[in-house]
Design a protein around this motif. Structure first.
Motif, PDB file in Angstrom:
ATOM      1  N   SER A  76       0.848  -1.276   0.012  1.00 30.45           N
ATOM      2  CA  SER A  76       0.030  -0.118   0.107  1.00 30.45           C
ATOM      3  C   SER A  76       1.002   1.459  -0.106  1.00 30.45           C
ATOM      4  O   SER A  76       2.177   1.276   0.410  1.00 30.45           O
ATOM      5  CB  SER A  76      -0.767   0.133   1.225  1.00 30.45           C
ATOM      6  N   PRO A  77       0.309   2.430  -0.578  1.00 23.98           N
ATOM      7  CA  PRO A  77       1.220   3.480  -0.582  1.00 23.98           C
ATOM      8  C   PRO A  77       1.070   4.363   0.693  1.00 23.98           C
ATOM      9  O   PRO A  77      -0.187   4.346   1.311  1.00 23.98           O
ATOM     10  CB  PRO A  77       0.594   4.306  -1.674  1.00 23.98           C
ATOM     11  N   VAL A  78       2.274   4.773   1.000  1.00 22.61           N
ATOM     12  CA  VAL A  78       2.147   5.638   2.736  1.00 22.61           C
ATOM     13  C   VAL A  78       3.058   6.954   2.331  1.00 22.61           C
ATOM     14  O   VAL A  78       3.973   7.061   1.263  1.00 22.61           O
ATOM     15  CB  VAL A  78       2.727   4.873   3.522  1.00 22.61           C
ATOM     16  N   ALA A  79       2.825   7.824   3.235  1.00 18.27           N
ATOM     17  CA  ALA A  79       3.645   9.133   3.499  1.00 18.27           C
ATOM     18  C   ALA A  79       4.361   8.944   4.551  1.00 18.27           C
ATOM     19  O   ALA A  79       3.897   8.781   5.652  1.00 18.27           O
ATOM     20  CB  ALA A  79       2.565  10.125   3.112  1.00 18.27           C
ATOM     21  N   VAL A  80       5.490   9.662   4.522  1.00 19.85           N
ATOM     22  CA  VAL A  80       6.203   9.982   5.927  1.00 19.85           C
ATOM     23  C   VAL A  80       6.518  11.393   5.924  1.00 19.85           C
ATOM     24  O   VAL A  80       7.178  11.883   4.761  1.00 19.85           O
ATOM     25  CB  VAL A  80       7.823   9.170   5.700  1.00 19.85           C
ATOM     26  N   VAL A  81       6.356  12.220   6.811  1.00 23.01           N
ATOM     27  CA  VAL A  81       6.344  13.571   6.938  1.00 23.01           C
ATOM     28  C   VAL A  81       7.699  13.929   8.086  1.00 23.01           C
ATOM     29  O   VAL A  81       7.643  13.392   9.075  1.00 23.01           O
ATOM     30  CB  VAL A  81       5.329  14.075   7.527  1.00 23.01           C
ATOM     31  N   GLY A  82       8.702  14.458   7.489  1.00 23.23           N
ATOM     32  CA  GLY A  82       9.798  14.976   8.406  1.00 23.23           C
ATOM     33  C   GLY A  82      11.151  14.876   7.709  1.00 23.23           C
ATOM     34  O   GLY A  82      11.539  13.958   6.882  1.00 23.23           O
ATOM     35  N   THR A  83      12.081  15.625   8.421  1.00 27.84           N
ATOM     36  CA  THR A  83      13.521  15.766   7.799  1.00 27.84           C
ATOM     37  C   THR A  83      14.650  15.398   8.564  1.00 27.84           C
ATOM     38  O   THR A  83      15.628  15.291   8.534  1.00 27.84           O
ATOM     39  CB  THR A  83      13.501  17.212   7.456  1.00 27.84           C
ATOM     40  N   THR A  84      13.931  14.683   9.910  1.00 28.26           N
ATOM     41  CA  THR A  84      14.758  14.361  11.031  1.00 28.26           C
ATOM     42  C   THR A  84      15.592  12.966  10.512  1.00 28.26           C
ATOM     43  O   THR A  84      15.150  12.317   9.865  1.00 28.26           O
ATOM     44  CB  THR A  84      14.196  14.076  12.318  1.00 28.26           C
ATOM     45  N   GLN A  85      16.543  12.554  11.410  1.00 26.09           N
ATOM     46  CA  GLN A  85      17.259  11.145  11.046  1.00 26.09           C
ATOM     47  C   GLN A  85      16.135  10.222  11.417  1.00 26.09           C
ATOM     48  O   GLN A  85      16.145   9.097  10.695  1.00 26.09           O
ATOM     49  CB  GLN A  85      18.479  11.283  12.215  1.00 26.09           C
ATOM     50  N   GLU A  86      15.384  10.481  12.453  1.00 30.07           N
ATOM     51  CA  GLU A  86      14.518   9.416  12.815  1.00 30.07           C
ATOM     52  C   GLU A  86      13.468   9.289  11.606  1.00 30.07           C
ATOM     53  O   GLU A  86      13.149   8.171  11.258  1.00 30.07           O
ATOM     54  CB  GLU A  86      13.671   9.945  13.985  1.00 30.07           C
ATOM     55  N   GLY A  91      -5.976   9.344   1.706  1.00 32.63           N
ATOM     56  CA  GLY A  91      -5.290  10.107   1.093  1.00 32.63           C
ATOM     57  C   GLY A  91      -4.698  11.489   1.798  1.00 32.63           C
ATOM     58  O   GLY A  91      -5.139  11.690   3.000  1.00 32.63           O
ATOM     59  N   ALA A  92      -3.879  12.249   0.877  1.00 34.03           N
ATOM     60  CA  ALA A  92      -3.488  13.628   1.517  1.00 34.03           C
ATOM     61  C   ALA A  92      -3.359  14.753   0.665  1.00 34.03           C
ATOM     62  O   ALA A  92      -3.191  14.271  -0.682  1.00 34.03           O
ATOM     63  CB  ALA A  92      -2.081  13.269   2.366  1.00 34.03           C
ATOM     64  N   LYS A  93      -3.266  15.875   0.903  1.00 32.33           N
ATOM     65  CA  LYS A  93      -3.420  16.838   0.121  1.00 32.33           C
ATOM     66  C   LYS A  93      -1.892  17.620   0.252  1.00 32.33           C
ATOM     67  O   LYS A  93      -1.527  17.737   1.567  1.00 32.33           O
ATOM     68  CB  LYS A  93      -4.315  18.215   0.351  1.00 32.33           C
ATOM     69  N   LEU A  94      -1.341  17.655  -0.793  1.00 27.05           N
ATOM     70  CA  LEU A  94       0.203  18.065  -0.855  1.00 27.05           C
ATOM     71  C   LEU A  94       0.211  19.612  -1.365  1.00 27.05           C
ATOM     72  O   LEU A  94      -0.289  20.061  -2.447  1.00 27.05           O
ATOM     73  CB  LEU A  94       1.232  17.434  -1.432  1.00 27.05           C
ATOM     74  N   ASP A 132      -2.701   9.751  -3.180  1.00 24.86           N
ATOM     75  CA  ASP A 132      -3.329   8.564  -2.676  1.00 24.86           C
ATOM     76  C   ASP A 132      -2.372   7.703  -1.729  1.00 24.86           C
ATOM     77  O   ASP A 132      -1.535   7.079  -2.290  1.00 24.86           O
ATOM     78  CB  ASP A 132      -3.545   7.707  -4.005  1.00 24.86           C
ATOM     79  N   VAL A 133      -2.795   7.765  -0.617  1.00 28.57           N
ATOM     80  CA  VAL A 133      -1.844   7.001   0.484  1.00 28.57           C
ATOM     81  C   VAL A 133      -2.853   6.360   1.482  1.00 28.57           C
ATOM     82  O   VAL A 133      -4.137   6.935   1.537  1.00 28.57           O
ATOM     83  CB  VAL A 133      -0.843   7.905   1.019  1.00 28.57           C
ATOM     84  N   GLU A 134      -2.391   5.424   2.101  1.00 30.29           N
ATOM     85  CA  GLU A 134      -3.216   4.741   3.102  1.00 30.29           C
ATOM     86  C   GLU A 134      -2.852   4.731   4.312  1.00 30.29           C
ATOM     87  O   GLU A 134      -3.407   4.763   5.410  1.00 30.29           O
ATOM     88  CB  GLU A 134      -3.689   3.280   2.735  1.00 30.29           C
ATOM     89  N   GLY A 135      -1.633   5.477   4.633  1.00 32.53           N
ATOM     90  CA  GLY A 135      -1.070   5.479   5.712  1.00 32.53           C
ATOM     91  C   GLY A 135      -0.282   6.947   5.878  1.00 32.53           C
ATOM     92  O   GLY A 135       0.629   7.041   4.811  1.00 32.53           O
ATOM     93  N   VAL A 136      -0.101   7.751   6.683  1.00 31.15           N
ATOM     94  CA  VAL A 136       0.532   8.882   7.048  1.00 31.15           C
ATOM     95  C   VAL A 136       1.378   8.674   8.551  1.00 31.15           C
ATOM     96  O   VAL A 136       1.022   8.797   9.384  1.00 31.15           O
ATOM     97  CB  VAL A 136      -0.257   9.938   6.913  1.00 31.15           C
ATOM     98  N   PHE A 137       2.931   8.777   8.367  1.00 31.37           N
ATOM     99  CA  PHE A 137       3.685   8.681   9.336  1.00 31.37           C
ATOM    100  C   PHE A 137       4.201   9.967   9.747  1.00 31.37           C
ATOM    101  O   PHE A 137       5.021  10.548   8.794  1.00 31.37           O
ATOM    102  CB  PHE A 137       4.656   7.658   9.327  1.00 31.37           C
TER     103      PHE A 137
END
Length: 386
Positions: A212-222, A281-284, A298-303
């Protein structure tokens, strides 16, 4: 523990009791049975459900799904947690440190430590923390990189069960040392879909997103480490970074080498969309664009891995008393109102967010724990020297 229910296309996770935290994944704690100077702050997130936290560059020393009995579980591997572990281990109490990510805490992201007594002022926060962690391990502490997602306290037996994706840790004492880099949900839809597609812990929830497609938000090492973990499951990992990252960043190079990673640079998620089944989904929106130019993804998960400066406590449950400022309320021995549960360091939200103070808290708690475990009424001042 996460449970699932069917949706149109797959099983989607629902985290019961509490959820994961945001910039720093944190676990949630639910109680059963009745009811530094950190120059750059880092992230966590919470709502009523939350997650606790952990992290390390040491490999987890046990197989997944194991059940580990111990005397003390310390949640959080910063200066408070490592100091506490050093003392409890040296006093022959079996101690486990559960650290979400060794690179995520306030000390880890401090470039130089100018005011820790006896330490070269050019020392980096990471170097000091590595030394503290290593010393605790040398004294016998069991360091695990693991994110806590649930804590249960059995009021009759007073056993505390700490759940992680890697296994369950059952202890006589639990210490909260997860710091104060928390954040509240800021993206539209983030709070609404927390546990229904929005997560702060890839190791906890990644397997729900097979193909499934997912999104990851953030710029840190983690954020980069979590995105890399998700490449094992997701069809596409959309990595959304509001700022640009230096091209020589090795973690970024490694992440972008995966064929199923797509980076959206200088872009933010303005809203997370969904329905009764969860996130759909999400809006970018790219920097400098008008709101009506937002793109549908189109995503099913957002981290989400964001930044904040509030105590990471929402995972703690209603039994633990907090101060008006959101910090965990403790007595002079760092004990909370629940027997055998202690809190140390920045999670107390005192004005004195210094590394040396966090370490001092850890020492005080360890001595109180020794007293508690041995059934004594008084602190034995010289117990460490025998």
């Amino acid at each position: 523990r996460p449970t699932t229910r069917p949706t149109r296309r797959r099983m989607r996770p629902i985290i019961v009791l509490s959820l994961l935290a945001a910039g720093r994944l944190f676990p949630v704690l639910g109680f059963l049975g009745g009811h530094h100077h950190h120059h750059h702050h880092q992230h966590y997130h919470y709502t009523t459900r939350q997650r606790l936290f952990g992290g390390s560059n040491l490999k987890m020393s046990s197989p997944a799904g194991e059940d580990v009995p111990c005397d003390v579980v310390i949640i959080g591997g910063g200066p408070a947690g490592c100091t506490c572990a050093l003392y409890t281990s040296r006093a022959n109490h079996k101690t486990v440190i559960l650290d979400k990510n060794p690179s995520a805490g306030a000390l880890a992201i401090t470039s130089t430590i100018a005011n820790y007594p006896g330490v070269d002022p050019t020392t980096s926060g990471t170097a000091l923390l590595d030394a503290m962690r290593q010393q605790a391990v040398e004294y016998g502490a069991d360091y695990r990189k693991a994110q806590v997602f649930l804590l249960e306290v059995d009021e009759e037996s007073e056993v505390k069960s700490v759940y992680t994706p890697e296994g369950t840790f059952r202890a006589k004492c639990v210490v909260f040392a997860t710091g104060a880099l928390g954040r509240k949900p800021t993206i539209k839809g983030e709070a609404e879909f927390l546990g229904k597609g929005v997560s702060y812990c890839a190791t906890c929830d990644g397997a729900f997103y097979q193909e499934s497609p997912v999104a990851v938000v953030g710029t840190t090492q983690e954020a980069m480490e979590e995105a890399e973990f998700l490449t094992k499951f997701a069809s596409t990992v959309h990595w959304v970074t509001p700022t640009t990252i230096p091209e020589d960043n090795m973690s970024m190079k490694e992440l972008l080498s995966y064929e199923n990673v797509k980076q959206w640079t200088r872009t933010r998620i303005v809203s997370i969309e969904g329905d009764v089944s969860g996130v759909t989904g999400a809006k970018l929106l790219a920097v400098g664009k008008d709101p009506e130019e937002a793109e549908d993804l189109d995503v099913e998960g957002v981290f989400v891995y964001g930044e904040g400066s509030t105590p990471i406590t929402d995972y703690i449950g209603s039994n633990i008393k907090l101060n008006e400022n959101g910090g965990v309320q403790v007595d002079e021995e760092m004990a909370t109102n629940v027997p055998g549960v202690f809190a140390i360091g920045d999670i107390r939200n005192t004005p004195f967010k210094q590394v040396v103070v966090a370490a001092g808290d850890g020492c005080v708690a360890a001595m109180a724990i020794d007293k508690y475990l041995k059934g004594r009424r008084k602190i034995k001042v010289d117990w460490i020297h025998r």
